[in-house]
Scaffold this motif. Structure first.
Motif, PDB file in Angstrom:
ATOM      1  N   ASP A 215     -51.399  12.252  11.366  1.00  0.00           N
ATOM      2  CA  ASP A 215     -52.056  11.598  10.240  1.00  0.00           C
ATOM      3  C   ASP A 215     -51.099  11.716   9.059  1.00  0.00           C
ATOM      4  O   ASP A 215     -51.016  12.765   8.413  1.00  0.00           O
ATOM      5  N   ALA A 216     -50.354  10.655   8.786  1.00  0.00           N
ATOM      6  CA  ALA A 216     -49.323  10.688   7.742  1.00  0.00           C
ATOM      7  C   ALA A 216     -49.925  10.916   6.358  1.00  0.00           C
ATOM      8  O   ALA A 216     -49.316  11.576   5.518  1.00  0.00           O
ATOM      9  N   ARG A 217     -51.099  10.382   6.117  1.00  0.00           N
ATOM     10  CA  ARG A 217     -51.734  10.564   4.798  1.00  0.00           C
ATOM     11  C   ARG A 217     -52.147  12.009   4.560  1.00  0.00           C
ATOM     12  O   ARG A 217     -52.004  12.533   3.466  1.00  0.00           O
ATOM     13  N   ALA A 218     -52.685  12.639   5.589  1.00  0.00           N
ATOM     14  CA  ALA A 218     -53.169  14.010   5.453  1.00  0.00           C
ATOM     15  C   ALA A 218     -52.074  15.036   5.728  1.00  0.00           C
ATOM     16  O   ALA A 218     -52.311  16.231   5.572  1.00  0.00           O
TER      17      ALA A 218
ATOM     18  N   GLU B 276     -49.262  22.610  15.862  1.00  0.00           N
ATOM     19  CA  GLU B 276     -50.151  21.859  14.986  1.00  0.00           C
ATOM     20  C   GLU B 276     -49.607  21.969  13.569  1.00  0.00           C
ATOM     21  O   GLU B 276     -49.298  23.054  13.094  1.00  0.00           O
ATOM     22  N   LEU B 277     -49.467  20.825  12.912  1.00  0.00           N
ATOM     23  CA  LEU B 277     -49.054  20.790  11.516  1.00  0.00           C
ATOM     24  C   LEU B 277     -50.306  20.888  10.670  1.00  0.00           C
ATOM     25  O   LEU B 277     -51.237  20.096  10.829  1.00  0.00           O
ATOM     26  N   VAL B 278     -50.317  21.857   9.784  1.00  0.00           N
ATOM     27  CA  VAL B 278     -51.473  22.071   8.929  1.00  0.00           C
ATOM     28  C   VAL B 278     -51.304  21.207   7.683  1.00  0.00           C
ATOM     29  O   VAL B 278     -50.293  21.298   6.991  1.00  0.00           O
ATOM     30  N   GLY B 279     -52.268  20.357   7.384  1.00  0.00           N
ATOM     31  CA  GLY B 279     -52.166  19.400   6.286  1.00  0.00           C
ATOM     32  C   GLY B 279     -52.244  20.011   4.906  1.00  0.00           C
ATOM     33  O   GLY B 279     -52.751  21.103   4.706  1.00  0.00           O
ATOM     34  N   GLY B 280     -51.718  19.271   3.931  1.00  0.00           N
ATOM     35  CA  GLY B 280     -51.817  19.649   2.534  1.00  0.00           C
ATOM     36  C   GLY B 280     -51.000  20.856   2.147  1.00  0.00           C
ATOM     37  O   GLY B 280     -51.270  21.514   1.156  1.00  0.00           O
ATOM     38  N   ARG B 281     -50.000  21.177   2.871  1.00  0.00           N
ATOM     39  CA  ARG B 281     -49.189  22.367   2.621  1.00  0.00           C
ATOM     40  C   ARG B 281     -48.232  22.130   1.457  1.00  0.00           C
ATOM     41  O   ARG B 281     -47.728  21.046   1.259  1.00  0.00           O
TER      42      ARG B 281
ATOM     43  N   ASP C  58     -46.265  19.619  -3.834  1.00  0.00           N
ATOM     44  CA  ASP C  58     -47.574  19.517  -3.210  1.00  0.00           C
ATOM     45  C   ASP C  58     -47.594  18.294  -2.306  1.00  0.00           C
ATOM     46  O   ASP C  58     -47.463  17.161  -2.788  1.00  0.00           O
ATOM     47  N   LEU C  59     -47.743  18.485  -1.002  1.00  0.00           N
ATOM     48  CA  LEU C  59     -47.715  17.385  -0.044  1.00  0.00           C
ATOM     49  C   LEU C  59     -49.083  16.735   0.157  1.00  0.00           C
ATOM     50  O   LEU C  59     -49.209  15.807   0.928  1.00  0.00           O
ATOM     51  N   SER C  60     -50.104  17.198  -0.508  1.00  0.00           N
ATOM     52  CA  SER C  60     -51.450  16.675  -0.278  1.00  0.00           C
ATOM     53  C   SER C  60     -51.785  15.495  -1.173  1.00  0.00           C
ATOM     54  O   SER C  60     -52.931  15.093  -1.254  1.00  0.00           O
ATOM     55  N   LEU C  61     -50.821  14.916  -1.834  1.00  0.00           N
ATOM     56  CA  LEU C  61     -51.091  13.802  -2.759  1.00  0.00           C
ATOM     57  C   LEU C  61     -51.612  12.589  -2.084  1.00  0.00           C
ATOM     58  O   LEU C  61     -51.295  12.094  -1.134  1.00  0.00           O
TER      59      LEU C  61
END
Length: 146
Positions: free
Chosen positions: A77-80, A132-137, A143-146
């Motif tokens: 999920d590229a967005r997340a 598993e890649l954990v999102g929003g890291r 900040d990658l959660s933008l």
């Protein structure tokens, strides 16, 4: 893998459960002494072996029979900024037993391309790994959660 690199190692059973969700994977093998990667449809057999279906006269069927290959499937999920990747490594064999071929014709993977004569390739799951890649890291102060 570093403990704070944003990835979590997956156990074998977690990996197998995730593989069932993926509609397409990639087989990694050697072709003309070079690495080759092909997208394929697949399914897992009752013993967790990866099953592929291809034309009997395909380069794939000829090049992987009896050799060790890797099989990879993932969901991203590229967005997340999240997702997972699973790799199965093991010996691939073309199924030659008529009874087994008949069973797999009913229960095995469906091919997206009709062929006059097909074969099934079985990859024994000798090594099953996943991450598993954990999102929003946050990485490198960004900040990658933008």
């Amino acid at each position: 893998m570093y403990s704070d690199d944003g990835f979590r190692e997956l156990g074998r059973q977690e990996c197998l459960v995730l593989l069932v969700r993926a509609p397409v994977g990639r087989i990694v093998h050697t072709r003309h002494a070079l690495p080759a990667v092909l997208p394929v449809t697949f399914c897992l057999d009752a013993d967790s072996a990866v099953l592929l279906r291809t034309a009997a006269d395909s380069d794939l069927a000829r090049s992987v029979d009896g050799v060790v290959v890797a099989f990879e499937a993932d969901e991203v999920d590229a967005r997340a900024h999240s997702g997972w990747s699973v790799v199965v490594t093991g010996r691939a064999t073309v199924v030659t037993d008529p009874a087994e071929h008949g069973r797999l014709s009913r229960t095995g993977p469906r091919s997206w391309v009709a062929t006059p004569r097909d074969v099934f390739i079985r990859i024994e799951p000798e090594l099953v790994t996943g991450r598993e890649l954990v999102g929003g890291r946050t990485a490198y102060g960004v900040d990658l959660s933008l």
